[in-house]
Motif scaffolding. Sequence first.
Motif, PDB file in Angstrom:
ATOM      1  N   SER A  33       9.791   1.322 -41.338  1.00 45.04           N
ATOM      2  CA  SER A  33      10.289   2.331 -40.399  1.00 45.04           C
ATOM      3  C   SER A  33       9.634   3.675 -40.643  1.00 45.04           C
ATOM      4  O   SER A  33       9.277   4.399 -39.709  1.00 45.04           O
ATOM      5  N   ALA A  34       9.473   4.038 -41.904  1.00 40.16           N
ATOM      6  CA  ALA A  34       8.816   5.312 -42.222  1.00 40.16           C
ATOM      7  C   ALA A  34       7.360   5.307 -41.764  1.00 40.16           C
ATOM      8  O   ALA A  34       6.852   6.309 -41.247  1.00 40.16           O
ATOM      9  N   SER A  35       6.677   4.168 -41.937  1.00 40.59           N
ATOM     10  CA  SER A  35       5.289   4.066 -41.487  1.00 40.59           C
ATOM     11  C   SER A  35       5.189   4.196 -39.971  1.00 40.59           C
ATOM     12  O   SER A  35       4.274   4.831 -39.436  1.00 40.59           O
ATOM     13  N   PHE A  36       6.130   3.597 -39.257  1.00 34.64           N
ATOM     14  CA  PHE A  36       6.134   3.685 -37.801  1.00 34.64           C
ATOM     15  C   PHE A  36       6.339   5.121 -37.337  1.00 34.64           C
ATOM     16  O   PHE A  36       5.665   5.600 -36.427  1.00 34.64           O
ATOM     17  N   ARG A  37       7.278   5.824 -37.993  1.00 32.73           N
ATOM     18  CA  ARG A  37       7.514   7.228 -37.637  1.00 32.73           C
ATOM     19  C   ARG A  37       6.290   8.077 -37.937  1.00 32.73           C
ATOM     20  O   ARG A  37       5.917   8.970 -37.169  1.00 32.73           O
ATOM     21  N   GLY A  38       5.646   7.784 -39.037  1.00 33.74           N
ATOM     22  CA  GLY A  38       4.437   8.536 -39.359  1.00 33.74           C
ATOM     23  C   GLY A  38       3.331   8.297 -38.359  1.00 33.74           C
ATOM     24  O   GLY A  38       2.599   9.215 -37.975  1.00 33.74           O
ATOM     25  N   CYS A  39       3.200   7.061 -37.912  1.00 33.03           N
ATOM     26  CA  CYS A  39       2.182   6.733 -36.900  1.00 33.03           C
ATOM     27  C   CYS A  39       2.459   7.446 -35.586  1.00 33.03           C
ATOM     28  O   CYS A  39       1.553   7.963 -34.945  1.00 33.03           O
ATOM     29  N   CYS A  40       3.739   7.491 -35.181  1.00 35.53           N
ATOM     30  CA  CYS A  40       4.112   8.185 -33.946  1.00 35.53           C
ATOM     31  C   CYS A  40       3.809   9.674 -34.057  1.00 35.53           C
ATOM     32  O   CYS A  40       3.330  10.299 -33.097  1.00 35.53           O
ATOM     33  N   CYS A  41       4.071  10.250 -35.229  1.00 37.51           N
ATOM     34  CA  CYS A  41       3.777  11.673 -35.420  1.00 37.51           C
ATOM     35  C   CYS A  41       2.284  11.943 -35.316  1.00 37.51           C
ATOM     36  O   CYS A  41       1.850  12.930 -34.710  1.00 37.51           O
ATOM     37  N   CYS A  42       1.471  11.051 -35.874  1.00 36.55           N
ATOM     38  CA  CYS A  42       0.023  11.218 -35.793  1.00 36.55           C
ATOM     39  C   CYS A  42      -0.467  11.144 -34.349  1.00 36.55           C
ATOM     40  O   CYS A  42      -1.313  11.935 -33.919  1.00 36.55           O
ATOM     41  N   ILE A  43       0.056  10.188 -33.590  1.00 32.85           N
ATOM     42  CA  ILE A  43      -0.344  10.060 -32.186  1.00 32.85           C
ATOM     43  C   ILE A  43       0.067  11.296 -31.391  1.00 32.85           C
ATOM     44  O   ILE A  43      -0.697  11.808 -30.558  1.00 32.85           O
ATOM     45  N   PHE A  44       1.278  11.797 -31.651  1.00 32.02           N
ATOM     46  CA  PHE A  44       1.754  12.989 -30.946  1.00 32.02           C
ATOM     47  C   PHE A  44       0.872  14.192 -31.260  1.00 32.02           C
ATOM     48  O   PHE A  44       0.480  14.953 -30.358  1.00 32.02           O
ATOM     49  N   LEU A  45       0.528  14.373 -32.540  1.00 32.04           N
ATOM     50  CA  LEU A  45      -0.321  15.496 -32.929  1.00 32.04           C
ATOM     51  C   LEU A  45      -1.712  15.359 -32.316  1.00 32.04           C
ATOM     52  O   LEU A  45      -2.320  16.356 -31.905  1.00 32.04           O
ATOM     53  N   LEU A  46      -2.206  14.119 -32.222  1.00 34.94           N
ATOM     54  CA  LEU A  46      -3.514  13.903 -31.603  1.00 34.94           C
ATOM     55  C   LEU A  46      -3.486  14.265 -30.122  1.00 34.94           C
ATOM     56  O   LEU A  46      -4.428  14.900 -29.609  1.00 34.94           O
ATOM     57  N   LEU A  47      -2.426  13.888 -29.431  1.00 37.22           N
ATOM     58  CA  LEU A  47      -2.311  14.229 -28.005  1.00 37.22           C
ATOM     59  C   LEU A  47      -2.222  15.735 -27.817  1.00 37.22           C
ATOM     60  O   LEU A  47      -2.840  16.298 -26.899  1.00 37.22           O
ATOM     61  N   VAL A  48      -1.448  16.406 -28.657  1.00 33.16           N
ATOM     62  CA  VAL A  48      -1.342  17.864 -28.567  1.00 33.16           C
ATOM     63  C   VAL A  48      -2.699  18.507 -28.792  1.00 33.16           C
ATOM     64  O   VAL A  48      -3.100  19.447 -28.085  1.00 33.16           O
ATOM     65  N   PHE A  49      -3.452  17.988 -29.768  1.00 31.12           N
ATOM     66  CA  PHE A  49      -4.783  18.529 -30.045  1.00 31.12           C
ATOM     67  C   PHE A  49      -5.714  18.340 -28.856  1.00 31.12           C
ATOM     68  O   PHE A  49      -6.464  19.254 -28.484  1.00 31.12           O
ATOM     69  N   LEU A  50      -5.673  17.165 -28.231  1.00 28.92           N
ATOM     70  CA  LEU A  50      -6.537  16.910 -27.081  1.00 28.92           C
ATOM     71  C   LEU A  50      -6.182  17.807 -25.907  1.00 28.92           C
ATOM     72  O   LEU A  50      -7.068  18.306 -25.200  1.00 28.92           O
ATOM     73  N   VAL A  51      -4.886  18.026 -25.691  1.00 26.89           N
ATOM     74  CA  VAL A  51      -4.466  18.920 -24.595  1.00 26.89           C
ATOM     75  C   VAL A  51      -4.944  20.335 -24.853  1.00 26.89           C
ATOM     76  O   VAL A  51      -5.470  21.017 -23.958  1.00 26.89           O
TER      77      VAL A  51
END
Length: 239
Positions: A33-51
Amino acid sequence: MTTRSNGDHHTGGSYPQRRPHYGGGASSYGGGSASFRGCCCCIFLLLVFLVLLALAVALVVVLVVKPRKPQFDLNQVSVQYLLVASPSAPAATAAQPANAVPGAAYLSLNITLLFTAVNPNKVGIRYGATALYVMYHGVPLGVAAVPGFEQPAHSTRLLQTRVIVDRFNVLQADAQDLMRDAAIYDRVDLRITGDVGAKILVLGFSSPKVQVSVDCTIAISPRSQSLKYKQCGVDGLSV
């Protein structure tokens, strides 16, 4: 005795071996569960960076290119013919009696429109296919179709299209106005209106669509079969 004792000893020792197994499963679930949350955070930060990166690039393009709205104007009108007739009379340009009150009138039209597209920008522009309406008293008579095209930077392009109307039936009050204007005032006022969609091209990418409005009024003489007046926007031109 010995066998039962050994069995009892074996049965009693099985419980301590299962408890770590249950605890280990819960720990693995929590780690997943912690790994999944970390992966979601990474994807969110990547999307914010791209925007943010896209916004930064757009801002640089705006500051460097300084895009300006293109111009799309009606330059010239050539009249092949304009015919006005009542249902009981043949199509002709001759004046009708002033006291006649027709319930309908037929309008036939063949004109060529020449438009001018001006691109004042440092980059190219892509125009979409456009339909401009030719109207009489708010009633569409025909359509001037302009195909889509691309225009280089700092250039001017001429576009020609033709509008043909065959015995359009103008009814009641509009028919009376049409017959009166053609017979008494020797003019038929038409309106050419529509929106032209354009996109600015930068490094192979296109900007959001920009609408360029076309709104022109022309007056045609049925007797001389020629253009009498043209007005687009604010300034008018009498011919």
